[in-house]
Design a protein around this motif. Structure first.
Motif, PDB file in Angstrom:
ATOM      1  N   GLU A   1      14.117   4.130  25.419  1.00  0.00           N
ATOM      2  CA  GLU A   1      15.392   4.697  25.815  1.00  0.00           C
ATOM      3  C   GLU A   1      15.443   4.894  27.320  1.00  0.00           C
ATOM      4  OE1 GLU A   1      17.950   8.612  26.199  1.00  0.00           O
ATOM      5  OE2 GLU A   1      16.049   7.990  27.006  1.00  0.00           O
ATOM      6  N   GLU A   2      14.281   5.214  27.916  1.00  0.00           N
ATOM      7  CA  GLU A   2      14.250   5.668  29.311  1.00  0.00           C
ATOM      8  C   GLU A   2      14.309   4.540  30.349  1.00  0.00           C
ATOM      9  OE1 GLU A   2      14.557   8.749  29.933  1.00  0.00           O
ATOM     10  OE2 GLU A   2      13.550   9.979  28.433  1.00  0.00           O
TER      11      GLU A   2
ATOM     12  N   ASP B   1      11.052  15.757  24.800  1.00  0.00           N
ATOM     13  CA  ASP B   1      12.178  14.871  25.075  1.00  0.00           C
ATOM     14  C   ASP B   1      12.077  13.657  24.162  1.00  0.00           C
ATOM     15  OD1 ASP B   1      14.075  13.141  26.066  1.00  0.00           O
ATOM     16  OD2 ASP B   1      13.118  12.865  28.014  1.00  0.00           O
ATOM     17  N   GLY B   2      13.063  13.475  23.283  1.00  0.00           N
ATOM     18  CA  GLY B   2      13.049  12.357  22.351  1.00  0.00           C
ATOM     19  C   GLY B   2      12.212  12.644  21.118  1.00  0.00           C
TER      20      GLY B   2
ATOM     21  N   HIS C   1      21.789   9.722  25.679  1.00  0.00           N
ATOM     22  CA  HIS C   1      20.862   9.776  24.538  1.00  0.00           C
ATOM     23  C   HIS C   1      21.121   8.578  23.641  1.00  0.00           C
ATOM     24  CE1 HIS C   1      19.478  13.732  25.589  1.00  0.00           C
ATOM     25  NE2 HIS C   1      20.711  14.166  25.650  1.00  0.00           N
TER      26      HIS C   1
ATOM     27  N   HIS D   1      17.848  16.946  19.755  1.00  0.00           N
ATOM     28  CA  HIS D   1      17.219  16.674  21.053  1.00  0.00           C
ATOM     29  C   HIS D   1      17.062  17.972  21.823  1.00  0.00           C
ATOM     30  CE1 HIS D   1      16.314  14.573  24.809  1.00  0.00           C
ATOM     31  NE2 HIS D   1      16.277  13.432  24.140  1.00  0.00           N
TER      32      HIS D   1
ATOM     33  N   HIS E   1      14.046   8.872  20.670  1.00  0.00           N
ATOM     34  CA  HIS E   1      13.098   7.915  21.271  1.00  0.00           C
ATOM     35  C   HIS E   1      11.697   8.514  21.434  1.00  0.00           C
ATOM     36  CE1 HIS E   1      13.285   9.954  25.264  1.00  0.00           C
ATOM     37  NE2 HIS E   1      14.439  10.357  24.777  1.00  0.00           N
TER      38      HIS E   1
ATOM     39  N   GLN F   1      17.306  19.812  27.678  1.00  0.00           N
ATOM     40  CA  GLN F   1      16.993  19.291  29.022  1.00  0.00           C
ATOM     41  C   GLN F   1      17.846  19.928  30.100  1.00  0.00           C
ATOM     42  OE1 GLN F   1      17.431  14.898  27.802  1.00  0.00           O
ATOM     43  NE2 GLN F   1      15.522  14.893  28.942  1.00  0.00           N
TER      44      GLN F   1
HETATM   45 ZN    ZN Z   1      15.566  11.915  25.605  1.00  0.00          ZN
END
Ligand code: ZN
Length: 589
Positions: free
Chosen positions: A301-302, A267-268, A535, A366, A256, A369
């Motif tokens: 996505e978030e 992130d993404g 994810h 990815h 994403h 995290q």
């Molecule tokens: Zn992500």
């Protein structure tokens, strides 16, 4: 220029020569290359780096402290007196530490003194940073200040990791190795990371100006890399690198490009930019793949703007709920209007759905995290499963009465019951570690509480996740039973409301095996871990087999935060693994 072949041959036949060649990689510590010789021959530079850092990690505490103390202070007295090793002098000068203003110099001296007093060793930072281009003095001072707050044990490990990063870049120089694809990924992430809904932070939410500009840029990079690219009706950027065989099936990847508020740059986005950089590399070499390779930059996505997650990937699997178009953002604007104003035809959304019979599978890269790979000194890991989650809201009702007049054995204290529940969640989820079980009480309130009143009510949230549904279900059942027992004993009433129940999405073994083989060939021991975060792969798993490759996350594994970071070298290793995976890909039979 030294070559890996020379190093391998001296590691096997002439250890002193090997140690001499690598003498500048770790400050005044010849024992490190010496012990690493036993681990040769090294298939590639990554294997050599892993072997050397493995020696550091396996060393005893006294040796580790000796290594750390062999390093100079940043902009310290030795730097001024010109007593540093050639490597250190060059690195400190590159970060501009020889050009400090008097104020900066004073700040650094104070930090050095406070740090030494707290930890008993000098502050170590790879001042060339994540890309090798060098941190600014402001960044160095900010990192120094932040790390001064660390716990001693964590800081010792961080110092050793920084030494590993310094060694990595010195090895790159020694062997003339440039992580070129990794550098491209980092540059691109930096470029789109500057486009934000908010000033001074990275916030890229669904269909804002920053979001649409990001989509256009991704489409542009896809086309430049030799792909056919378009933006679909929900804002997914879809790029296809076509096989010469028009009948070929499609292997899919992606992630994403939206972010949380004040999020991180990788992130993404790593999972979009990395495959584009790989395709660019293939295209430049005139190389095609025996299947169509499709990269999807998922638009959402978030779930930040419309409080609904996975909009992009749900459209791809044909499960976009058209009722969501009526959702409104915090300014009261509907998703339908937002999409229409951006030039999208919402009636075309159902047509986005892919035909599963055309797909070979889906692989997502990815950033981890989390801190697992970082703590194991591994640049990448293979995901076994995306954890499922169960969430509950728990309402406890006791009796609010006078804090001074109610004897301890006559209380119905809702907060004390909550405290017992929290400790049980921690204990229960801590005892069953094989399936990455985790349990968290992230919200806890005593409504209308005051200092002199026994808490009459308490609300708490419950979030339990695991890589396997049976493990999670068992933990949830035990926690719910315990809540009942605690409340009964304390004469507290309770109400439990389930808010989320999402099953785990296991990764496909046949794809994991091929990823693991590619990791091994890249010089990294395959390591499996579960994903505690959701994810896009979780959604795509409803349509086709999925796998995920995690890249190490720096700064203690922090994410959804501007401090989220990764290195160009780790991006490079991840890219080489995915590239090798694509070149060797065998469809499921
Ligand atoms: Zn992500």
């Amino acid at each position: 220029m030294t070559t890996l072949e020379q190093l391998n041959s001296s590691a096997a036949r002439d250890v002193p020569a090997f140690v001499k060649t690598l003498h500048g990689i770790y400050e005044h510590s010849p024992w490190i290359p010496e012990r690493a010789t036993r681990l040769g021959p090294f298939a590639n530079i990554t294997a050599l780096k892993q072997a050397l850092q493995g020696v550091v990690t396996a060393a005893d505490r006294a040796e580790q402290l000796g290594l750390i103390r062999a390093h100079p202070e940043l902009a310290g007295k030795a730097a001024i007196a010109g007593e540093l090793t050639a490597e250190s002098t060059g690195e400190q000068a590159k970060a501009g530490l020889n050009l400090c203003t008097p104020e900066e110099f004073a700040t650094l001296q104070k930090l050095n003194a406070d740090y030494n007093a707290k930890f008993g060793f000098p502050f170590i930072l790879a001042v060339k940073g994540a890309t090798g281009k060098g941190l600014t003095r402001q960044q160095i001072i900010a990192t120094f200040t932040r790390r001064l707050r660390n716990q001693p044990e964590d800081e010792l490990r961080e110092a050793l990791r920084q030494i590993g990063r310094i060694a990595e870049m010195r090895l790159n120089d020694l062997l003339g190795h440039t992580p070129a694809i990794g550098a491209t990924i980092m540059e691109w992430a930096e470029e789109i990371g500057a486009w934000s809904d908010d000033e001074g932070a990275l916030t890229c939410t669904y269909m804002t100006d920053a979001h649409r500009r990001t989509a256009d840029q991704i489409a542009h990079w896809m086309r430049e890399a030799g792909m056919h690219a378009h933006i679909d009706a929900v804002g997914n950027v879809v790029g296809r690198y076509l096989s010469t065989d028009p009948q070929a099936k499609t292997l899919m990847t992606g992630s994403h490009y939206d972010t949380v508020r004040n999020g991180g740059k990788y992130d993404g986005r790593e999972g979009i930019l990395l495959p584009i950089a790989i395709v660019k590399h293939l295209h430049e070499k005139g190389e095609t793949l025996p299947f169509h390779f499709e990269i999807i930059a998922f638009s959402e996505e978030e779930g930040v703007r419309f409080k609904s997650t996975f909009l992009g990937s749900n459209a791809i699997i044909g499960q976009f709920d058209l009722n969501l178009l009526n959702l409104t953002d915090r300014d009261g604007v509907s998703m339908r209007d937002v999409l229409t104003q951006a030039g999208h035809d919402v009636t075309a959304i159902p047509k986005i759905a892919r035909d599963p019979s055309d797909l070979l599978g889906y692989v997502e890269v990815h950033i981890e995290q989390g801190p697992v790979l970082l703590n194991r000194d591994l640049p990448v890991g293979i995901v076994t499963s995306i954890a499922g989650s169960s969430r509950y809201l728990v309402d406890l009702k006791g009796v609010a009465s006078h804090a001074g007049t109610t004897p301890m054995n006559m209380r119905k204290d809702a907060a004390a019951a909550a405290a017992e529940i929290i400790l049980y969640v921690e204990q229960r989820c801590g005892e069953d570690q094989h399936a990455s079980l985790v349990g968290t009480v992230g919200q806890l309130q005593v409504p209308n509480g005051s200092t002199n009143v026994i808490p009459g009510a308490c609300t708490l949230s419950l979030d339990i996740r695991a890589a396997r549904d049976d493990v999670r279900d068992n933990a949830v059942a035990d926690v719910l039973k315990k809540i009942e027992e605690i409340c009964q004993r304390r004469s507290v009433d309770f109400k439990i409301e389930k808010t989320v129940s999402a099953p785990a999405a296991p990764c496909a073994g046949w794809l994991m095996q091929q990823l693991a083989a590619a990791a091994e060939r890249a010089g990294v021991k395959p390591f499996e871990l579960a994903s505690g975060a959701g994810h896009d792969a979780m959604t795509i798993a409803k349509m086709t087999d999925v796998a995920m490759l995690f890249t190490r996350c720096g700064n203690g594994g922090i994410s959804h935060n501007p401090l989220e970071t990764m290195t160009a070298d780790d991006a490079e290793v991840s890219a080489q693994i995915l590239l090798d995976f694509l070149r060797n890909f065998k469809a499921k039979v």
